[in-house]
Write a protein that holds these residues in place. Sequence first.
Motif, PDB file in Angstrom:
ATOM      1  N   GLU A 146       0.854  -1.191   0.000  1.00  0.00           N
ATOM      2  CA  GLU A 146       0.000   0.000   0.000  1.00  0.00           C
ATOM      3  C   GLU A 146       0.891   1.243   0.000  1.00  0.00           C
ATOM      4  OE1 GLU A 146      -3.913   1.460  -0.077  1.00  0.00           O
ATOM      5  OE2 GLU A 146      -3.365  -0.646   0.187  1.00  0.00           O
ATOM      6  N   GLU A 147       0.546   2.233  -0.807  1.00  0.00           N
ATOM      7  CA  GLU A 147       1.329   3.460  -0.882  1.00  0.00           C
ATOM      8  C   GLU A 147       0.472   4.669  -0.545  1.00  0.00           C
ATOM      9  OE1 GLU A 147       3.070   3.701  -4.728  1.00  0.00           O
ATOM     10  OE2 GLU A 147       4.495   2.062  -4.376  1.00  0.00           O
ATOM     11  N   ILE A 148       1.139   5.729  -0.107  1.00  0.00           N
ATOM     12  CA  ILE A 148       0.489   7.009   0.138  1.00  0.00           C
ATOM     13  C   ILE A 148       0.909   7.955  -0.977  1.00  0.00           C
ATOM     14  CG2 ILE A 148       0.268   8.957   1.719  1.00  0.00           C
ATOM     15  CD1 ILE A 148       0.964   7.033   3.999  1.00  0.00           C
ATOM     16  N   VAL A 149      -0.050   8.566  -1.642  1.00  0.00           N
ATOM     17  CA  VAL A 149       0.244   9.480  -2.746  1.00  0.00           C
ATOM     18  C   VAL A 149       0.777  10.798  -2.195  1.00  0.00           C
ATOM     19  CG1 VAL A 149      -0.723  10.752  -4.700  1.00  0.00           C
ATOM     20  CG2 VAL A 149      -1.514   8.426  -4.196  1.00  0.00           C
ATOM     21  N   TYR A 150       1.899  11.273  -2.744  1.00  0.00           N
ATOM     22  CA  TYR A 150       2.472  12.543  -2.320  1.00  0.00           C
ATOM     23  C   TYR A 150       3.271  13.136  -3.479  1.00  0.00           C
ATOM     24  CZ  TYR A 150       7.031  10.258  -1.939  1.00  0.00           C
ATOM     25  OH  TYR A 150       8.198   9.585  -2.235  1.00  0.00           O
ATOM     26  N   GLN A 151       3.663  14.407  -3.336  1.00  0.00           N
ATOM     27  CA  GLN A 151       4.435  15.083  -4.375  1.00  0.00           C
ATOM     28  C   GLN A 151       5.901  14.675  -4.293  1.00  0.00           C
ATOM     29  OE1 GLN A 151       3.729  17.476  -7.049  1.00  0.00           O
ATOM     30  NE2 GLN A 151       5.806  16.726  -7.433  1.00  0.00           N
ATOM     31  N   LYS A 152       6.375  13.917  -5.255  1.00  0.00           N
ATOM     32  CA  LYS A 152       7.781  13.558  -5.299  1.00  0.00           C
ATOM     33  C   LYS A 152       8.601  14.757  -5.769  1.00  0.00           C
ATOM     34  CE  LYS A 152       7.137   8.595  -5.961  1.00  0.00           C
ATOM     35  NZ  LYS A 152       5.715   8.550  -5.652  1.00  0.00           N
ATOM     36  N   ALA A 153       9.857  14.806  -5.352  1.00  0.00           N
ATOM     37  CA  ALA A 153      10.732  15.912  -5.735  1.00  0.00           C
ATOM     38  C   ALA A 153      11.012  15.853  -7.231  1.00  0.00           C
ATOM     39  CB  ALA A 153      12.030  15.840  -4.945  1.00  0.00           C
ATOM     40  N   ALA A 154      10.803  16.975  -7.915  1.00  0.00           N
ATOM     41  CA  ALA A 154      10.988  16.999  -9.364  1.00  0.00           C
ATOM     42  C   ALA A 154      11.159  18.429  -9.848  1.00  0.00           C
ATOM     43  CB  ALA A 154       9.793  16.367 -10.062  1.00  0.00           C
ATOM     44  N   ILE A 155      11.900  18.586 -10.951  1.00  0.00           N
ATOM     45  CA  ILE A 155      11.991  19.873 -11.629  1.00  0.00           C
ATOM     46  C   ILE A 155      10.833  19.968 -12.611  1.00  0.00           C
ATOM     47  CG2 ILE A 155      13.354  21.287 -13.220  1.00  0.00           C
ATOM     48  CD1 ILE A 155      15.867  20.107 -11.973  1.00  0.00           C
ATOM     49  N   ALA A 156      10.083  21.056 -12.537  1.00  0.00           N
ATOM     50  CA  ALA A 156       8.939  21.271 -13.425  1.00  0.00           C
ATOM     51  C   ALA A 156       9.069  22.659 -14.037  1.00  0.00           C
ATOM     52  CB  ALA A 156       7.627  21.130 -12.652  1.00  0.00           C
ATOM     53  N   GLY A 157       9.530  22.726 -15.278  1.00  0.00           N
ATOM     54  CA  GLY A 157       9.762  24.019 -15.915  1.00  0.00           C
ATOM     55  C   GLY A 157      10.883  24.762 -15.208  1.00  0.00           C
ATOM     56  N   ILE A 197       6.558  28.909  -2.583  1.00  0.00           N
ATOM     57  CA  ILE A 197       5.112  28.749  -2.380  1.00  0.00           C
ATOM     58  C   ILE A 197       4.877  27.440  -1.644  1.00  0.00           C
ATOM     59  CG2 ILE A 197       2.848  28.560  -3.493  1.00  0.00           C
ATOM     60  CD1 ILE A 197       4.058  29.987  -5.922  1.00  0.00           C
ATOM     61  N   ILE A 198       4.126  27.489  -0.561  1.00  0.00           N
ATOM     62  CA  ILE A 198       3.767  26.295   0.206  1.00  0.00           C
ATOM     63  C   ILE A 198       2.262  26.091   0.074  1.00  0.00           C
ATOM     64  CG2 ILE A 198       3.640  25.279   2.516  1.00  0.00           C
ATOM     65  CD1 ILE A 198       6.225  26.781   3.176  1.00  0.00           C
ATOM     66  N   SER A 251       2.757  19.381   8.021  1.00  0.00           N
ATOM     67  CA  SER A 251       3.458  18.434   7.158  1.00  0.00           C
ATOM     68  C   SER A 251       2.557  17.238   6.863  1.00  0.00           C
ATOM     69  CB  SER A 251       4.756  17.964   7.827  1.00  0.00           C
ATOM     70  OG  SER A 251       4.466  17.294   9.052  1.00  0.00           O
ATOM     71  N   GLY A 252       2.964  16.445   5.887  1.00  0.00           N
ATOM     72  CA  GLY A 252       2.217  15.249   5.524  1.00  0.00           C
ATOM     73  C   GLY A 252       2.059  15.145   4.021  1.00  0.00           C
ATOM     74  N   ALA A 253       1.388  14.086   3.583  1.00  0.00           N
ATOM     75  CA  ALA A 253       1.256  13.808   2.161  1.00  0.00           C
ATOM     76  C   ALA A 253       0.509  14.903   1.412  1.00  0.00           C
ATOM     77  CB  ALA A 253       0.548  12.469   1.965  1.00  0.00           C
ATOM     78  N   GLU A 254      -0.332  15.672   2.098  1.00  0.00           N
ATOM     79  CA  GLU A 254      -1.154  16.686   1.436  1.00  0.00           C
ATOM     80  C   GLU A 254      -0.469  18.049   1.361  1.00  0.00           C
ATOM     81  OE1 GLU A 254      -4.612  16.474   3.891  1.00  0.00           O
ATOM     82  OE2 GLU A 254      -5.537  14.901   2.658  1.00  0.00           O
ATOM     83  N   TRP A 255       0.746  18.146   1.904  1.00  0.00           N
ATOM     84  CA  TRP A 255       1.479  19.408   1.903  1.00  0.00           C
ATOM     85  C   TRP A 255       2.579  19.360   0.849  1.00  0.00           C
ATOM     86  CZ3 TRP A 255       0.554  23.816   4.740  1.00  0.00           C
ATOM     87  CH2 TRP A 255      -0.462  23.709   5.711  1.00  0.00           C
ATOM     88  N   SER A 256       2.730  20.458   0.083  1.00  0.00           N
ATOM     89  CA  SER A 256       3.757  20.511  -0.945  1.00  0.00           C
ATOM     90  C   SER A 256       4.401  21.895  -0.972  1.00  0.00           C
ATOM     91  CB  SER A 256       3.167  20.167  -2.325  1.00  0.00           C
ATOM     92  OG  SER A 256       2.152  21.093  -2.682  1.00  0.00           O
ATOM     93  N   ILE A 257       5.529  21.961  -1.678  1.00  0.00           N
ATOM     94  CA  ILE A 257       6.302  23.206  -1.754  1.00  0.00           C
ATOM     95  C   ILE A 257       6.798  23.377  -3.185  1.00  0.00           C
ATOM     96  CG2 ILE A 257       8.417  22.023  -1.033  1.00  0.00           C
ATOM     97  CD1 ILE A 257       9.213  24.667   0.419  1.00  0.00           C
ATOM     98  N   MET A 258       6.848  24.628  -3.638  1.00  0.00           N
ATOM     99  CA  MET A 258       7.364  24.946  -4.968  1.00  0.00           C
ATOM    100  C   MET A 258       8.396  26.063  -4.806  1.00  0.00           C
ATOM    101  SD  MET A 258       5.315  25.750  -8.511  1.00  0.00           S
ATOM    102  CE  MET A 258       4.385  27.106  -7.831  1.00  0.00           C
ATOM    103  N   VAL A 259       9.553  25.881  -5.431  1.00  0.00           N
ATOM    104  CA  VAL A 259      10.650  26.832  -5.309  1.00  0.00           C
ATOM    105  C   VAL A 259      11.109  27.235  -6.704  1.00  0.00           C
ATOM    106  CG1 VAL A 259      12.958  27.207  -4.359  1.00  0.00           C
ATOM    107  CG2 VAL A 259      11.389  25.612  -3.210  1.00  0.00           C
ATOM    108  N   LYS A 260      11.311  28.544  -6.908  1.00  0.00           N
ATOM    109  CA  LYS A 260      11.825  29.003  -8.201  1.00  0.00           C
ATOM    110  C   LYS A 260      12.579  30.318  -8.044  1.00  0.00           C
ATOM    111  CE  LYS A 260       7.396  31.100  -9.479  1.00  0.00           C
ATOM    112  NZ  LYS A 260       6.329  31.168 -10.510  1.00  0.00           N
TER     113      LYS A 260
END
Length: 260
Positions: A146-157, A197-198, A251-260
């Motif tokens: 079983e897995e928990i869906v979350y934002q994996k670290a990645a470069i997007a644009g 952005i959080i 924190s948790g699977a529903e929290w994400s961050i974007m840096v640019k």
Amino acid sequence: MSAMKGVAHDVDPGIPLYDLTHEIPAYNIWEAAYRLNQTAPYWPKGTIFVSVVDPGVGTARRPVVLKTRSGHYVVSPDNGTLGLIVETLGLEEIRLIDTLENRRQGSAGSHTFHGRDIFAFTAARLAAGEIGYEKVGPLLEKQAVEEIVYQKAAIAGNSIKGNIPVLDIQYGNVWSNIPDSLVAKSGIAHGDSLDVIILHKSNPIFTGRMPFVRTFGDVPEGRPLGYINSLGNFSVAINMGNFADSFKVASGAEWSIMVK
């Protein structure tokens, strides 16, 4: 916890037992997965972990023993706890615990303390050599974890996206899963000014600009900063302040961050 240790020592008084943490919030499967994944790689091959954050105790969720490709074992409910460690250490095999054979004697009428009656008991038998791994129970397909869906670290644009797996609670620093290697690959360097952005469930909670520096004292007291934490991941903080409290970040699977 003392009852679980008692069960293990009843199987074999010589089993060495160590505590990983007792500070996971109630029912928080995500944090159980994170702390297990954070700790296991530092332990030697053959170590057996018992991880029991089990809000579904007594239901149809499966009790399992996972063997990683690194040779570690995890005894746990298959409820999401195992997803992160599989990403890090790999999945060699996973077996369903045969609770007719691997259950503390006299506990069949108990349905709400599987940590004591099934998980600690099975782990102790495995550690003591009373059973081999193949005697835990039937082999399951690898995709059964079983897995928990979350934002994996990645470069997007022109941005880096990631998850906020945990907070540095004592200081209120916000830690991400974005490794320093990805920060470097994106072209971000110390001294740059970053837009951060959080988000919680895709809703912006914090939007701001801050410098990317090596340590807290590189900015004036009370000012925000981006930095690489002790795990080698991008994080944000306030020098001599509490970022999480100031901006209501968790924190948790529903929290994400974007840096640019």
